[in-house]
Design a protein around this motif. Structure first.
Motif, PDB file in Angstrom:
ATOM      1  N   GLU A   1       0.809  -1.217   0.000  1.00 32.28           N
ATOM      2  CA  GLU A   1       0.000   0.000   0.000  1.00 32.28           C
ATOM      3  C   GLU A   1       0.846   1.273   0.000  1.00 32.28           C
ATOM      4  O   GLU A   1       0.561   2.222  -0.701  1.00 32.28           O
ATOM      5  N   THR A   2       1.922   1.263   0.806  1.00 33.82           N
ATOM      6  CA  THR A   2       2.749   2.474   0.933  1.00 33.82           C
ATOM      7  C   THR A   2       4.037   2.412   0.123  1.00 33.82           C
ATOM      8  O   THR A   2       4.659   3.442  -0.131  1.00 33.82           O
ATOM      9  N   GLY A   3       4.456   1.192  -0.220  1.00 34.46           N
ATOM     10  CA  GLY A   3       5.717   1.029  -0.933  1.00 34.46           C
ATOM     11  C   GLY A   3       6.925   1.005  -0.023  1.00 34.46           C
ATOM     12  O   GLY A   3       8.065   0.920  -0.483  1.00 34.46           O
ATOM     13  N   ASP A   4       6.703   1.108   1.306  1.00 40.04           N
ATOM     14  CA  ASP A   4       7.817   1.081   2.255  1.00 40.04           C
ATOM     15  C   ASP A   4       8.530  -0.265   2.198  1.00 40.04           C
ATOM     16  O   ASP A   4       7.899  -1.329   2.309  1.00 40.04           O
ATOM     17  N   GLN A   5       9.845  -0.222   2.036  1.00 41.47           N
ATOM     18  CA  GLN A   5      10.649  -1.429   1.907  1.00 41.47           C
ATOM     19  C   GLN A   5      10.817  -2.117   3.252  1.00 41.47           C
ATOM     20  O   GLN A   5      11.213  -1.488   4.244  1.00 41.47           O
ATOM     21  N   MET A   6      10.514  -3.401   3.297  1.00 47.87           N
ATOM     22  CA  MET A   6      10.758  -4.174   4.510  1.00 47.87           C
ATOM     23  C   MET A   6      12.249  -4.478   4.621  1.00 47.87           C
ATOM     24  O   MET A   6      12.963  -4.492   3.621  1.00 47.87           O
ATOM     25  N   VAL A   7      12.695  -4.720   5.839  1.00 54.30           N
ATOM     26  CA  VAL A   7      14.091  -5.079   6.062  1.00 54.30           C
ATOM     27  C   VAL A   7      14.212  -6.592   5.995  1.00 54.30           C
ATOM     28  O   VAL A   7      13.554  -7.316   6.747  1.00 54.30           O
ATOM     29  N   ILE A   8      15.049  -7.051   5.088  1.00 54.66           N
ATOM     30  CA  ILE A   8      15.301  -8.488   4.954  1.00 54.66           C
ATOM     31  C   ILE A   8      16.279  -8.912   6.054  1.00 54.66           C
ATOM     32  O   ILE A   8      17.239  -8.200   6.358  1.00 54.66           O
ATOM     33  N   THR A   9      16.002 -10.055   6.654  1.00 54.99           N
ATOM     34  CA  THR A   9      16.867 -10.546   7.730  1.00 54.99           C
ATOM     35  C   THR A   9      17.417 -11.927   7.402  1.00 54.99           C
ATOM     36  O   THR A   9      16.826 -12.681   6.628  1.00 54.99           O
ATOM     37  N   THR A  10      18.549 -12.228   8.009  1.00 56.00           N
ATOM     38  CA  THR A  10      19.115 -13.573   7.968  1.00 56.00           C
ATOM     39  C   THR A  10      18.899 -14.184   9.340  1.00 56.00           C
ATOM     40  O   THR A  10      19.106 -13.511  10.364  1.00 56.00           O
ATOM     41  N   ASN A  11      18.502 -15.439   9.394  1.00 59.02           N
ATOM     42  CA  ASN A  11      18.121 -16.062  10.656  1.00 59.02           C
ATOM     43  C   ASN A  11      19.212 -16.004  11.718  1.00 59.02           C
ATOM     44  O   ASN A  11      18.934 -15.671  12.874  1.00 59.02           O
ATOM     45  N   PHE A  12      20.453 -16.320  11.330  1.00 55.71           N
ATOM     46  CA  PHE A  12      21.531 -16.342  12.324  1.00 55.71           C
ATOM     47  C   PHE A  12      22.830 -15.779  11.754  1.00 55.71           C
ATOM     48  O   PHE A  12      23.271 -16.197  10.676  1.00 55.71           O
ATOM     49  N   LEU A  13      23.413 -14.845  12.485  1.00 54.03           N
ATOM     50  CA  LEU A  13      24.788 -14.414  12.230  1.00 54.03           C
ATOM     51  C   LEU A  13      25.593 -14.905  13.422  1.00 54.03           C
ATOM     52  O   LEU A  13      25.333 -14.523  14.569  1.00 54.03           O
ATOM     53  N   LEU A  14      26.568 -15.768  13.157  1.00 56.84           N
ATOM     54  CA  LEU A  14      27.322 -16.427  14.216  1.00 56.84           C
ATOM     55  C   LEU A  14      28.757 -15.937  14.264  1.00 56.84           C
ATOM     56  O   LEU A  14      29.366 -15.677  13.226  1.00 56.84           O
TER      57      LEU A  14
END
Length: 265
Positions: free
Chosen positions: A105-118
């Protein structure tokens, strides 16, 4: 977090709160269990190595966390790690569908995440980072899943960080179940620490000195001989495994009828 709920205002608030920042006990995951909508069961679990609550959004992520934490190489675990600078890090955006991960609706970009940074320690004592994404193998046939994974792959490749996808097929259920069964003894604050250490040392001698006896019988004898409440030997057996002072095959269910010599590695 449903895509329709994502806004630029929320993004700014997360940054202000320090989401995705810090290490060890100070790290704050990008998404927390109470604000994340998923088909899986969310879990909050106290980390032994980090000393903080970890927010996991599915049973598979929990299984992965338990196995990852069990590894002696891993010294820090950061879950739900945000790729905030993904669009500036990746030079080649060709065929990357960032538009799939935004508020329609707004075009706001979601932040993509990676499950684990070790953070892991190598055999030479040096520390480095590795990234891991956890997926059910059935998800790997979905186009949107593959599109997200390609974004993650390019991001971590550009960062020079090893990244891999791990699936349910690489995360043994019994191993995770056994780890969960023993790890609580390391977090137990109700028992007297000194007494636990002393009694576990005595049980260790019992195990080594009576290896021809069945485990169930040995634990029963320990409780009786040492005059401790029923079940104490079993608790201490779990504790010794958790501390890795004794080693068993964690990939199989424990057969208490077996002789100790057939269980200890």
């Amino acid at each position: 977090m449903a895509k329709s709920e994502w806004t630029e205002t929320k993004y700014r608030r997360f940054l202000t709160e320090g989401r995705g920042q810090g290490v060890g006990k100070e790290y704050i995951p990008w998404t927390k269990t109470h604000e994340f909508s998923s088909k899986g069961r969310a879990t909050r679990i106290l980390g032994i190595k980090t000393g903080r609550i970890h927010h996991l959004h599915s049973d598979l992520q929990l299984r992965a966390f338990l196995i990852i934490e069990w590894s002696e190489k891993v010294i820090d675990i950061r879950e739900s790690f945000p790729l905030i600078d993904v669009k500036t890090v990746i030079d080649d955006h060709e065929e990357l569908r960032f538009d799939k991960f935004c508020n329609k609706e707004t075009g706001d970009q979601m932040v993509i995440t990676t499950n684990f940074l070790l953070t892991v320690k190598n055999t030479d004592g040096n520390e480095n980072h590795i990234a891991r994404t956890v997926k059910n193998s059935t998800e790997l046939t979905r186009k949107i899943t593959l599109e997200k994974l390609e974004i993650e792959r390019r991001y971590w490749f550009t960062k020079g960080v090893e990244w891999k996808v791990i699936t349910d097929k690489q995360l043994p259920r019994q191993l995770a179940k056994n780890i969960e069964w023993v790890r609580d003894t390391l977090l137990d604050q109700e028992r007297d620490g000194m007494e636990k250490e002393q009694l576990s040392a005595i049980l260790h001698k019992y195990l080594l000195g009576n290896s021809d006896i069945g485990l169930r019988e040995l634990l029963r004898q320990f409780d009786k001989t040492e005059g401790v409440p029923k079940g104490t030997g079993l608790y201490l057996f779990r504790y010794l495994i958790a501390k890795k002072e004794i080693r068993i095959d964690m990939n199989t269910a424990i057969d208490f009828s077996k002789k100790v010599s057939g269980l200890l590695l």
